[in-house]
Design a protein around this motif. Structure first.
Motif, PDB file in Angstrom:
ATOM      1  N   LEU A  82       0.807  -1.215   0.000  1.00  0.00           N
ATOM      2  CA  LEU A  82       0.000   0.000   0.000  1.00  0.00           C
ATOM      3  C   LEU A  82       0.849   1.279   0.000  1.00  0.00           C
ATOM      4  O   LEU A  82       0.318   2.385   0.128  1.00  0.00           O
ATOM      5  CB  LEU A  82      -0.994  -0.022   1.158  1.00  0.00           C
ATOM      6  N   SER A  83       2.139   1.129  -0.157  1.00  0.00           N
ATOM      7  CA  SER A  83       2.989   2.293  -0.422  1.00  0.00           C
ATOM      8  C   SER A  83       3.453   2.277  -1.869  1.00  0.00           C
ATOM      9  O   SER A  83       4.066   3.227  -2.345  1.00  0.00           O
ATOM     10  CB  SER A  83       4.213   2.284   0.502  1.00  0.00           C
ATOM     11  N   GLY A  84       3.183   1.169  -2.556  1.00  0.00           N
ATOM     12  CA  GLY A  84       3.596   1.045  -3.954  1.00  0.00           C
ATOM     13  C   GLY A  84       4.938   0.356  -4.131  1.00  0.00           C
ATOM     14  O   GLY A  84       5.463   0.293  -5.237  1.00  0.00           O
ATOM     15  N   ASN A  85       5.507  -0.191  -3.058  1.00  0.00           N
ATOM     16  CA  ASN A  85       6.821  -0.832  -3.177  1.00  0.00           C
ATOM     17  C   ASN A  85       6.748  -2.283  -3.627  1.00  0.00           C
ATOM     18  O   ASN A  85       7.775  -2.897  -3.909  1.00  0.00           O
ATOM     19  CB  ASN A  85       7.572  -0.745  -1.842  1.00  0.00           C
ATOM     20  N   ARG A  86       5.552  -2.827  -3.650  1.00  0.00           N
ATOM     21  CA  ARG A  86       5.394  -4.213  -4.053  1.00  0.00           C
ATOM     22  C   ARG A  86       4.027  -4.339  -4.715  1.00  0.00           C
ATOM     23  O   ARG A  86       3.056  -3.739  -4.258  1.00  0.00           O
ATOM     24  CB  ARG A  86       5.447  -5.100  -2.797  1.00  0.00           C
ATOM     25  N   VAL A  87       3.986  -5.108  -5.801  1.00  0.00           N
ATOM     26  CA  VAL A  87       2.696  -5.304  -6.470  1.00  0.00           C
ATOM     27  C   VAL A  87       2.094  -6.606  -5.953  1.00  0.00           C
ATOM     28  O   VAL A  87       2.729  -7.658  -6.006  1.00  0.00           O
ATOM     29  CB  VAL A  87       2.864  -5.331  -8.004  1.00  0.00           C
ATOM     30  N   ALA A  88       0.890  -6.510  -5.422  1.00  0.00           N
ATOM     31  CA  ALA A  88       0.229  -7.684  -4.843  1.00  0.00           C
ATOM     32  C   ALA A  88      -0.139  -8.670  -5.940  1.00  0.00           C
ATOM     33  O   ALA A  88      -0.375  -8.289  -7.093  1.00  0.00           O
ATOM     34  CB  ALA A  88      -1.031  -7.247  -4.093  1.00  0.00           C
ATOM     35  N   GLU A  89      -0.207  -9.912  -5.537  1.00  0.00           N
ATOM     36  CA  GLU A  89      -0.625 -10.940  -6.466  1.00  0.00           C
ATOM     37  C   GLU A  89      -2.030 -10.621  -6.992  1.00  0.00           C
ATOM     38  O   GLU A  89      -2.919 -10.250  -6.218  1.00  0.00           O
ATOM     39  CB  GLU A  89      -0.654 -12.280  -5.722  1.00  0.00           C
ATOM     40  N   GLY A  90      -2.199 -10.719  -8.287  1.00  0.00           N
ATOM     41  CA  GLY A  90      -3.519 -10.502  -8.877  1.00  0.00           C
ATOM     42  C   GLY A  90      -3.817  -9.050  -9.217  1.00  0.00           C
ATOM     43  O   GLY A  90      -4.824  -8.745  -9.848  1.00  0.00           O
ATOM     44  N   SER A  91      -2.937  -8.153  -8.792  1.00  0.00           N
ATOM     45  CA  SER A  91      -3.155  -6.727  -9.081  1.00  0.00           C
ATOM     46  C   SER A  91      -2.653  -6.409 -10.484  1.00  0.00           C
ATOM     47  O   SER A  91      -1.619  -6.920 -10.911  1.00  0.00           O
ATOM     48  CB  SER A  91      -2.407  -5.891  -8.041  1.00  0.00           C
ATOM     49  N   GLU A  92      -3.406  -5.575 -11.203  1.00  0.00           N
ATOM     50  CA  GLU A  92      -2.960  -5.092 -12.522  1.00  0.00           C
ATOM     51  C   GLU A  92      -2.987  -3.573 -12.478  1.00  0.00           C
ATOM     52  O   GLU A  92      -3.937  -2.958 -12.942  1.00  0.00           O
ATOM     53  CB  GLU A  92      -3.879  -5.599 -13.637  1.00  0.00           C
ATOM     54  N   PRO A  93      -1.956  -2.954 -11.882  1.00  0.00           N
ATOM     55  CA  PRO A  93      -2.015  -1.509 -11.638  1.00  0.00           C
ATOM     56  C   PRO A  93      -2.160  -0.712 -12.939  1.00  0.00           C
ATOM     57  O   PRO A  93      -1.571  -1.049 -13.959  1.00  0.00           O
ATOM     58  CB  PRO A  93      -0.673  -1.209 -10.975  1.00  0.00           C
ATOM     59  N   LEU A  94      -2.941   0.335 -12.856  1.00  0.00           N
ATOM     60  CA  LEU A  94      -3.118   1.210 -14.017  1.00  0.00           C
ATOM     61  C   LEU A  94      -3.500   2.611 -13.572  1.00  0.00           C
ATOM     62  O   LEU A  94      -3.993   2.822 -12.458  1.00  0.00           O
ATOM     63  CB  LEU A  94      -4.157   0.633 -14.982  1.00  0.00           C
ATOM     64  N   ALA A  95      -3.240   3.566 -14.483  1.00  0.00           N
ATOM     65  CA  ALA A  95      -3.663   4.958 -14.276  1.00  0.00           C
ATOM     66  C   ALA A  95      -4.784   5.230 -15.269  1.00  0.00           C
ATOM     67  O   ALA A  95      -4.648   4.956 -16.460  1.00  0.00           O
ATOM     68  CB  ALA A  95      -2.487   5.912 -14.508  1.00  0.00           C
ATOM     69  N   ILE A  96      -5.900   5.734 -14.763  1.00  0.00           N
ATOM     70  CA  ILE A  96      -7.086   5.938 -15.595  1.00  0.00           C
ATOM     71  C   ILE A  96      -7.002   7.270 -16.336  1.00  0.00           C
ATOM     72  O   ILE A  96      -6.555   8.273 -15.777  1.00  0.00           O
ATOM     73  CB  ILE A  96      -8.370   5.897 -14.715  1.00  0.00           C
ATOM     74  N   ALA A  97      -7.441   7.240 -17.604  1.00  0.00           N
ATOM     75  CA  ALA A  97      -7.491   8.462 -18.408  1.00  0.00           C
ATOM     76  C   ALA A  97      -8.795   9.206 -18.121  1.00  0.00           C
ATOM     77  O   ALA A  97      -9.857   8.598 -18.022  1.00  0.00           O
ATOM     78  CB  ALA A  97      -7.421   8.113 -19.892  1.00  0.00           C
ATOM     79  N   TYR A  98      -8.721  10.495 -17.943  1.00  0.00           N
ATOM     80  CA  TYR A  98      -9.929  11.324 -17.892  1.00  0.00           C
ATOM     81  C   TYR A  98      -9.586  12.752 -18.271  1.00  0.00           C
ATOM     82  O   TYR A  98      -8.412  13.124 -18.341  1.00  0.00           O
ATOM     83  CB  TYR A  98     -10.643  11.251 -16.537  1.00  0.00           C
ATOM     84  N   ALA A  99     -10.649  13.518 -18.554  1.00  0.00           N
ATOM     85  CA  ALA A  99     -10.493  14.932 -18.886  1.00  0.00           C
ATOM     86  C   ALA A  99     -11.240  15.715 -17.810  1.00  0.00           C
ATOM     87  O   ALA A  99     -11.561  15.154 -16.758  1.00  0.00           O
ATOM     88  CB  ALA A  99     -11.070  15.208 -20.270  1.00  0.00           C
ATOM     89  N   GLY A 100     -11.520  16.988 -18.056  1.00  0.00           N
ATOM     90  CA  GLY A 100     -12.357  17.697 -17.098  1.00  0.00           C
ATOM     91  C   GLY A 100     -12.332  19.197 -17.256  1.00  0.00           C
ATOM     92  O   GLY A 100     -11.376  19.754 -17.806  1.00  0.00           O
ATOM     93  N   HIS A 101     -13.411  19.807 -16.803  1.00  0.00           N
ATOM     94  CA  HIS A 101     -13.459  21.256 -16.708  1.00  0.00           C
ATOM     95  C   HIS A 101     -12.939  21.653 -15.337  1.00  0.00           C
ATOM     96  O   HIS A 101     -13.501  21.249 -14.312  1.00  0.00           O
ATOM     97  CB  HIS A 101     -14.898  21.760 -16.839  1.00  0.00           C
ATOM     98  N   GLN A 102     -11.861  22.421 -15.316  1.00  0.00           N
ATOM     99  CA  GLN A 102     -11.333  22.922 -14.050  1.00  0.00           C
ATOM    100  C   GLN A 102     -11.696  24.392 -13.944  1.00  0.00           C
ATOM    101  O   GLN A 102     -11.267  25.200 -14.782  1.00  0.00           O
ATOM    102  CB  GLN A 102      -9.828  22.727 -13.997  1.00  0.00           C
ATOM    103  N   PHE A 103     -12.512  24.741 -12.958  1.00  0.00           N
ATOM    104  CA  PHE A 103     -13.001  26.112 -12.788  1.00  0.00           C
ATOM    105  C   PHE A 103     -13.544  26.659 -14.108  1.00  0.00           C
ATOM    106  O   PHE A 103     -13.299  27.807 -14.463  1.00  0.00           O
ATOM    107  CB  PHE A 103     -11.904  27.008 -12.199  1.00  0.00           C
ATOM    108  N   GLY A 104     -14.264  25.803 -14.830  1.00  0.00           N
ATOM    109  CA  GLY A 104     -14.935  26.245 -16.046  1.00  0.00           C
ATOM    110  C   GLY A 104     -14.109  26.098 -17.319  1.00  0.00           C
ATOM    111  O   GLY A 104     -14.642  26.242 -18.419  1.00  0.00           O
TER     112      GLY A 104
END
Ligand code: AMP
Ligand code: MG
Length: 514
Positions: A78-100
């Protein structure tokens, strides 16, 4: 990443208390979506991970072993120093309006989704690390989180959960042993966040910005299956889905309003499709009642002021409806019909929000039945509170005692700059209470479940954060968590936690602290 087997050399003492394996039983439905929805990558390891706190009850509800999460291996995962068995880490893509302003690519710039686990309640929950290092979405950022913002999110999200508000949760906080550079040098930390999902309004906007109608359809189908399964059976599944998101947001924002909660940064990337409060940055609970209250140091125009949250939500949901137009038009038969469908869905927000808000305020005032003049009675009180700078939380909590009899008036009245402003309102309130034939003890007890005594007051949060940051003293943080996770109780020993900040400790700004 390599996963060294830690068991052979573990000393016998920790052999008893610290399990050497942590079972998550991860499922990875998000990773089964098309590759353009995310980027696969492991968290970036940190220098010296150390446990700050594990959320024992939440862990159990997720079928996880809290001792395992607190163990050396758990903390490594849970600090990111080891990947747990069965985990497939990923970063999700998204966009967004920030303050309009629209930003076509935001994405998880400092977070990794580790996978999903099934809770004891049958729900599917994302396990995400926040502050886990740079990703292709980091832009100029360092991918890290400061100890202060991590502890703030832990405290406030757990308080919200205890208050009965849909929210992401905090499963564990770990210190990284690294320093991060902001306005000042700060200790780094990683928060393990649990969410019904990390789908945001901005996730749909990501595909809209790319003219990717197929992506919108696949994402909507995924959101329906995960959060609105009833929509799949409806005549118009996408319209029903939009209706569902709007209904949940209307209810959520009404709950915020009834608690004096200010999210602070209601950008479209910070609005969850599942209807949970998400992305606690410069959020805060209001003390003196004033609808214009803003805490966020970055919100100079007051766009996300307390009293603007309804409008901000409608604005965001309009962006969601726009992103869904391709599928709404297809199912409605024409572009015109799709637009009409979106408009009809959006028109439902205000009546649902108003109904939820007035129902909540009725409960706060102890009104059981519905009467013609209730809304006026409520608004009159709020106006008097604003004019007299009465503390939002305390006023309503003290009304619980006033509901038992006039002996309770003194404490409520003393919160008003001009106490007679309370007195003249209370006369009408008492007359109205008589119209409901409810024993007063029963009424007061019910009111106590709608009017918390303990919220994470800003000066208390600051106190807890400062003790941790400046003195490595986590006792105030632990104590505050204990207090705010029992929001509706009366505990004389905790009286100081019910009180507004003394003038010299008042917090008027909270910082995004990214
Ligand atoms: P937030 O203000 O936390 O809602 O984040 C808005 C966007 O900025 C998201 O895309 C985040 O991933 C990104 N972001 C925020 N802080 C950092 C950071 N320290 N490093 C990289 N990306 C960040
Ligand atoms: Mg965000």
């Amino acid at each position: 990443m390599s996963s060294p087997d830690p068991s052979p050399n573990t000393p016998p003492t920790s052999f008893l208390s610290a399990p050497s394996t942590v079972r998550f039983d991860f499922e990875n439905t998000y990773a089964r979506l098309p590759e353009r929805f995310y980027v696969r990558l492991d968290p970036t390891p940190v220098a010296a991970p150390r446990l700050i706190k594990v959320n024992v009850e939440l862990a159990r509800n997720l079928g996880l072993d809290p001792d395992a999460l607190a163990s050396e291996v758990g903390v490594e995962i849970l600090s990111g120093n080891r990947v747990a068995e069965g985990s497939e880490p990923l970063a999700i893509a998204y966009a967004g309006h920030q303050f309009g302003y629209f930003v076509p690519q935001l994405g998880d710039g400092r977070a990794n989704l580790l996978g999903e686990v099934m809770g004891r309640d049958g729900g599917r929950y994302d396990i995400q690390l926040k502050g886990s290092g740079r990703t292709p979405f980091s832009r100029g950022g360092d991918g890290r989180a400061g100890l202060g913002p991590v502890l703030r999110e832990y405290i406030v999200s757990e308080a919200m959960a205890a208050l009965g508000v849909p929210t992401t949760r905090a499963l564990e906080a770990v210190a990284t042993g690294e320093r991060i550079f902001r306005e000042t040098i700060l200790p780094g930390a990683v928060l393990t966040r649990v969410a019904s999902s990390h789908l945001r309004v901005g996730t749909f906007q990501y595909f809209e910005a790319r003219g990717d109608a197929e992506g919108i359809r696949e994402l909507a189908d995924y959101a329906i299956a995960r959060h609105y399964p009833e929509a799949a059976q409806a005549d118009q599944p996408y319209r029903t889905f939009l209706d569902g998101v709007i209904a949940r947001q209307a209810k959520l924002i009404a709950q915020w309003m009834c608690l004096g909660f200010i999210h602070g940064v209601m950008n479209t990337d910070n609005m969850s499709i599942s209807g949970e409060t998400i992305d606690y940055g410069p959020c805060a609970f209001m003390e003196e009642y004033d609808p214009a209250t803003v805490f966020s140091s970055i919100d100079r125009q007051g766009r996300y002021a307390y009293g603007n949250q309804r409008l901000a939500a409608v604005w965001n949901l309009t962006r969601l409806a726009e992103a869904l137009l391709p599928v709404l038009a297809q199912e409605a038969g024409s572009e015109e019909a799709g637009i009409a469908s979106a408009k009809a869905a959006l028109a439902a927000f205000d009546p649902q929000f108003s109904a939820a808000r007035i129902a909540g305020l009725r409960r706060k005032l102890g009104l059981v039945t519905e009467h013609e003049g209730d809304a006026a009675l409520v608004e009159d009180l709020l106006e008097r509170m604003a004019a007299n700078r009465a503390d939002f939380t305390l006023t309503f909590r003290r009304l619980c005692d006033a509901a038992l009899g006039e002996e309770g008036d003194l404490a409520a009245q003393s919160l008003f700059a001009d106490p007679t402003a309370y007195d003249s309102w209370a006369v009408g309130w008492r007359r109205r209470l008589e119209a409901d034939s409810v024993p007063k003890e029963e009424r007061a007890a019910a009111m106590r479940l709608s009017n918390p005594s303990f919220i994470p007051r800003n000066h208390l949060v600051e106190e807890a954060l400062n003790a941790a940051i400046l003195h490595q003293d986590f006792q105030p943080f632990e104590q505050l968590i204990d207090v705010v996770t029992h929001p509706y109780e009366d505990r004389p020993a905790w009286e100081r936690y019910t009180l507004p900040a003394p003038p010299q400790e008042r917090v008027t700004k909270t910082f995004c602290g990214t």
